[in-house]
Design a protein around this motif. Structure first.
Motif, PDB file in Angstrom:
ATOM      1  N   GLY A   1      -0.949   0.263  -6.253  1.00 12.87           N
ATOM      2  CA  GLY A   1      -0.674  -0.913  -5.435  1.00 12.87           C
ATOM      3  C   GLY A   1       0.755  -1.398  -5.590  1.00 12.87           C
ATOM      4  O   GLY A   1       1.407  -1.800  -4.617  1.00 12.87           O
ATOM      5  N   VAL A   2       1.264  -1.345  -6.821  1.00 12.07           N
ATOM      6  CA  VAL A   2       2.661  -1.720  -7.064  1.00 12.07           C
ATOM      7  C   VAL A   2       3.599  -0.790  -6.299  1.00 12.07           C
ATOM      8  O   VAL A   2       4.579  -1.233  -5.674  1.00 12.07           O
ATOM      9  N   LEU A   3       3.295   0.497  -6.322  1.00 11.65           N
ATOM     10  CA  LEU A   3       4.141   1.469  -5.619  1.00 11.65           C
ATOM     11  C   LEU A   3       4.096   1.260  -4.109  1.00 11.65           C
ATOM     12  O   LEU A   3       5.114   1.404  -3.418  1.00 11.65           O
ATOM     13  N   LEU A   4       2.928   0.915  -3.572  1.00  9.56           N
ATOM     14  CA  LEU A   4       2.847   0.625  -2.137  1.00  9.56           C
ATOM     15  C   LEU A   4       3.671  -0.611  -1.785  1.00  9.56           C
ATOM     16  O   LEU A   4       4.316  -0.661  -0.725  1.00  9.56           O
ATOM     17  N   LEU A   5       3.644  -1.602  -2.658  1.00  7.78           N
ATOM     18  CA  LEU A   5       4.464  -2.798  -2.426  1.00  7.78           C
ATOM     19  C   LEU A   5       5.949  -2.443  -2.454  1.00  7.78           C
ATOM     20  O   LEU A   5       6.732  -2.886  -1.596  1.00  7.78           O
ATOM     21  N   LEU A   6       6.342  -1.613  -3.418  1.00  5.25           N
ATOM     22  CA  LEU A   6       7.745  -1.187  -3.498  1.00  5.25           C
ATOM     23  C   LEU A   6       8.141  -0.353  -2.281  1.00  5.25           C
ATOM     24  O   LEU A   6       9.281  -0.410  -1.824  1.00  5.25           O
ATOM     25  N   SER A   7       7.186   0.414  -1.745  1.00  4.43           N
ATOM     26  CA  SER A   7       7.502   1.235  -0.573  1.00  4.43           C
ATOM     27  C   SER A   7       7.874   0.362   0.616  1.00  4.43           C
ATOM     28  O   SER A   7       8.700   0.754   1.455  1.00  4.43           O
ATOM     29  N   VAL A   8       7.243  -0.808   0.694  1.00  3.50           N
ATOM     30  CA  VAL A   8       7.569  -1.734   1.777  1.00  3.50           C
ATOM     31  C   VAL A   8       8.893  -2.437   1.494  1.00  3.50           C
ATOM     32  O   VAL A   8       9.696  -2.666   2.398  1.00  3.50           O
ATOM     33  N   LEU A   9       9.147  -2.749   0.225  1.00  4.34           N
ATOM     34  CA  LEU A   9      10.335  -3.522  -0.134  1.00  4.34           C
ATOM     35  C   LEU A   9      11.618  -2.683  -0.113  1.00  4.34           C
ATOM     36  O   LEU A   9      12.610  -3.061   0.506  1.00  4.34           O
ATOM     37  N   VAL A  10      11.595  -1.524  -0.802  1.00  2.00           N
ATOM     38  CA  VAL A  10      12.865  -0.824  -1.021  1.00  2.00           C
ATOM     39  C   VAL A  10      12.825   0.681  -0.796  1.00  2.00           C
ATOM     40  O   VAL A  10      13.875   1.315  -0.680  1.00  2.00           O
ATOM     41  N   LEU A  11      11.643   1.286  -0.750  1.00  5.96           N
ATOM     42  CA  LEU A  11      11.579   2.751  -0.774  1.00  5.96           C
ATOM     43  C   LEU A  11      11.464   3.409   0.595  1.00  5.96           C
ATOM     44  O   LEU A  11      11.444   4.630   0.693  1.00  5.96           O
ATOM     45  N   ALA A  12      11.390   2.610   1.656  1.00  8.58           N
ATOM     46  CA  ALA A  12      11.168   3.182   2.986  1.00  8.58           C
ATOM     47  C   ALA A  12      12.183   4.259   3.364  1.00  8.58           C
ATOM     48  O   ALA A  12      11.798   5.324   3.861  1.00  8.58           O
ATOM     49  N   PRO A  13      13.494   4.062   3.139  1.00  6.51           N
ATOM     50  CA  PRO A  13      14.463   5.088   3.547  1.00  6.51           C
ATOM     51  C   PRO A  13      14.224   6.447   2.868  1.00  6.51           C
ATOM     52  O   PRO A  13      14.514   7.491   3.449  1.00  6.51           O
ATOM     53  N   ILE A  14      13.693   6.425   1.637  1.00  2.00           N
ATOM     54  CA  ILE A  14      13.443   7.678   0.909  1.00  2.00           C
ATOM     55  C   ILE A  14      12.133   8.310   1.372  1.00  2.00           C
ATOM     56  O   ILE A  14      12.069   9.505   1.676  1.00  2.00           O
ATOM     57  N   LEU A  15      11.092   7.491   1.445  1.00  2.00           N
ATOM     58  CA  LEU A  15       9.761   8.012   1.747  1.00  2.00           C
ATOM     59  C   LEU A  15       9.634   8.507   3.176  1.00  2.00           C
ATOM     60  O   LEU A  15       8.764   9.331   3.467  1.00  2.00           O
ATOM     61  N   ASN A  16      10.477   8.025   4.054  1.00  2.49           N
ATOM     62  CA  ASN A  16      10.413   8.461   5.449  1.00  2.49           C
ATOM     63  C   ASN A  16      10.885   9.901   5.656  1.00  2.49           C
ATOM     64  O   ASN A  16      10.885  10.410   6.784  1.00  2.49           O
ATOM     65  N   HIS A  17      11.278  10.572   4.571  1.00  2.00           N
ATOM     66  CA  HIS A  17      11.664  11.979   4.660  1.00  2.00           C
ATOM     67  C   HIS A  17      10.508  12.919   4.304  1.00  2.00           C
ATOM     68  O   HIS A  17      10.679  14.140   4.341  1.00  2.00           O
ATOM     69  N   ILE A  18       9.339  12.362   3.968  1.00  2.00           N
ATOM     70  CA  ILE A  18       8.211  13.209   3.541  1.00  2.00           C
ATOM     71  C   ILE A  18       7.505  13.774   4.771  1.00  2.00           C
ATOM     72  O   ILE A  18       7.011  13.022   5.618  1.00  2.00           O
ATOM     73  N   PRO A  19       7.403  15.087   4.899  1.00  2.00           N
ATOM     74  CA  PRO A  19       6.663  15.685   6.037  1.00  2.00           C
ATOM     75  C   PRO A  19       5.150  15.552   5.835  1.00  2.00           C
ATOM     76  O   PRO A  19       4.646  15.695   4.716  1.00  2.00           O
ATOM     77  N   LEU A  20       4.434  15.308   6.911  1.00  2.00           N
ATOM     78  CA  LEU A  20       2.972  15.230   6.828  1.00  2.00           C
ATOM     79  C   LEU A  20       2.370  16.586   6.459  1.00  2.00           C
ATOM     80  O   LEU A  20       1.297  16.643   5.842  1.00  2.00           O
ATOM     81  N   SER A  21       3.055  17.658   6.797  1.00  2.00           N
ATOM     82  CA  SER A  21       2.534  18.990   6.458  1.00  2.00           C
ATOM     83  C   SER A  21       2.562  19.233   4.949  1.00  2.00           C
ATOM     84  O   SER A  21       1.730  19.981   4.417  1.00  2.00           O
ATOM     85  N   ALA A  22       3.510  18.610   4.236  1.00  2.00           N
ATOM     86  CA  ALA A  22       3.537  18.722   2.770  1.00  2.00           C
ATOM     87  C   ALA A  22       2.359  17.959   2.165  1.00  2.00           C
ATOM     88  O   ALA A  22       1.716  18.426   1.215  1.00  2.00           O
TER      89      ALA A  22
END
Length: 521
Positions: free
Chosen positions: A343-364
């Motif tokens: 849950g903490v990581l999901l919160l961080l994904s909204v706060l600061v990690l979006a630019p990094i996580l948006n590079h993850i392919p759904l096929s991976a």
């Protein structure tokens, strides 16, 4: 000593890597479920981190994970359409949470104990099959249906099998290469990774990193294979810090508190979310290597608190979910700290990690989910259920097939019905035991005897020849149905005319009491 009896930080070496795996699985599911529900994209992520932080902290389940559920997408979409505005819908989510608190206080969690074990195993195997079948299109770059879809009939208009055929026909070579690279990395790291990095680098994380890196290599060296469309990648809206989160979604519209439609939607959410949560924690308990048992009433209260908070923030309804819970257990989690940290990581994904996580392919991510699905639906699982006999194997297979062809709740309901049939059938066969040697007969009530056993008892009486001796032994029965007692009465009357000697070995319960009353009359 089980892990939950030790200090919360004692198992962080296992819980932190597991939370990373659950986070990677949960991230696209939260977004996909929100998209499929017709709700704001961020509402799924809000429900995800509330499910981790709030429900994870309050729940008594050591390994289950909560968040938005695919099984509620139809309910959410219909609820938003019926109420006409998203603020009215999230008010219904808050009210559903209050109702769930009431369910917990009324001890309604006991409902979970009436689901046969074979049905729970069938449900887990079905989820494994669904993961494999539904992820094949994503592995091939055919991303028309939302991530996390569990229904047989998809939003694209086809079904699970036609989507696979279409995916093969429209396969994206770049997506498939990324899937293959991620899968090879995952399997290889499972073999050698623990020796190199211990448990701190889980195979699922390695697979995602390799998949994202492969796509970046395509960007520079093979642009024709590069996945650049947002539909093939994780897509998280970028917010401006904590202030952006607080006002990203609309608040509940409390002016609709007197609207009967809002209460109707709330009741629907409360019942379905509660049933799905109880099924999920029951399945998680079966997978728990330490065989811990979740207090179901406490779970309902925790789910209720989570839905109240999620609704107040504008998030989707929350349930305990099997896919994320299975990923958590498969990754080696030991305590509920894993769910909280995800849950903490999901919160961080909204706060600061979006630019990094948006590079993850759904096929991976498909590589991770397919491997997890194959473990849930392994040949060993089918063999174990087959070895337990028809009474276990048939409900198991029927549950699996019904979930694959309908949805989770309908499939489980069908499986429970089949399981009940086999329980009744077993009791019908074993409740009355008849033995005889020459003209001496023993009729023993081996367990509780209901009206369903009356035909078998009458058949036994009809085969006893004149001049026989009969012992009716009711000492092992705690309950004997009045219909059975009437049948014995009739046999006693006919036995005199046929010169049959009958002895009653009476129990301390209904058989003895009944015939004392008959004698007095």
């Amino acid at each position: 000593m089980t892990p939950d009896k030790q200090p919360w930080h004692a198992h962080l070496a296992a819980d932190i890597p597991a939370s990373l795996v659950v986070f990677l699985v949960a991230l696209p599911l939260c977004l996909g479920i929100a998209l499929a529900s017709g709700a704001p994209l961020l509402s799924g992520l809000f429900a995800g981190f509330v499910g981790g932080l709030v429900v994870g902290a309050l729940s008594g389940s050591p390994l289950s994970v909560s968040g938005p559920a695919a099984g509620l997408t139809v309910v959410v979409a219909a609820g938003i359409a019926e109420l006409g505005a998203y603020p009215a819908f999230v008010l219904a989510v808050v009210l559903a949470g209050v109702m769930q608190l009431g369910f917990g206080l009324l001890r309604a969690g006991a409902v979970a104990h009436f689901v046969p074990v074979a049905v729970v195993h069938g449900m887990l195997a079905a989820i494994g099959c669904i993961l494999v079948l539904k992820q094949v299109p994503h592995a091939l770059g055919y991303d028309l249906d939302f991530e996390g879809d569990e229904s047989f009939v998809g939003q694209s208009g086809g079904n699970t099998f036609t989507d696979i055929i279409a995916a093969v026909q429209h396969a994206d070579l770049g997506a498939f290469i990324i899937f293959a690279a991620a899968l090879i990395a995952l399997l290889a790291w499972q073999k050698v990774g623990k020796k190199l990095a211990g448990s701190w680098m889980p195979p699922a994380l390695v697979a995602v990193i390799v998949g994202a890196a492969t796509n970046e290599l395509f960007r520079h060296y093979a642009p024709g294979l590069h996945l650049s469309e947002s539909t093939h990648l994780v897509t998280i809206p970028d917010l401006s810090g904590l202030y952006g989160i607080l006002f990203a979604l609309p608040f509940p519209d409390f002016s609709r508190l007197g609207d009967p439609a809002v209460w109707r939607v709330a009741a629907t959410i409360a019942v379905i979310a509660s049933v799905e949560s109880l099924l999920s924690v029951g399945a998680s308990d079966k997978l728990d290597p330490f065989h811990r048992i979740t207090p179901t009433d406490r779970e309902l209260k925790a789910q209720g608190a989570g839905n109240i908070v999620s609704g107040l923030l504008g998030g989707l309804p929350i349930t305990a979910v099997i896919v994320r819970s299975s990923a958590n257990i498969d990754a080696g989690a030991r305590t509920r700290m894993s769910a909280i940290l995800h849950g903490v990581l999901l919160l961080l994904s909204v706060l600061v990690l979006a630019p990094i996580l948006n590079h993850i392919p759904l096929s991976a991510l498909a590589a991770v989910l397919i491997v997890m699905g194959l473990r849930l639906a392994s040949v060993r699982v089918f063999h174990e259920q087959y070895q337990r006999g028809k009474g276990q194997f048939v409900p198991f297979v029927v549950t699996l097939a019904a979930i694959l062809l309908t949805d989770l709740l309908v499939g489980v309901a069908i499986g429970v019905g089949v399981g009940i049939f086999y329980v009744i059938r077993s009791n019908f066969k074993s409740a009355i035991v008849v033995n005889h040697e020459d003209h001496e007969y023993l009729i023993r009530f081996a367990k509780d005897v209901s009206f369903l056993n009356k035909p078998a008892l009458l058949r036994a009486f009809s085969t006893i020849p004149a001049g026989s001796t009969v012992l009716i032994d009711g000492t092992r029965a705690q309950f004997i149905d009045p219909d059975i007692l009437d049948a014995i009465d009739d046999f006693l009357l006919s036995a005199k005319a046929r010169n049959i000697t009958v002895e009653l070995r009476r129990s301390a319960t209904s058989l003895n009491t009944h015939f004392k009353q008959e004698a007095a009359a």
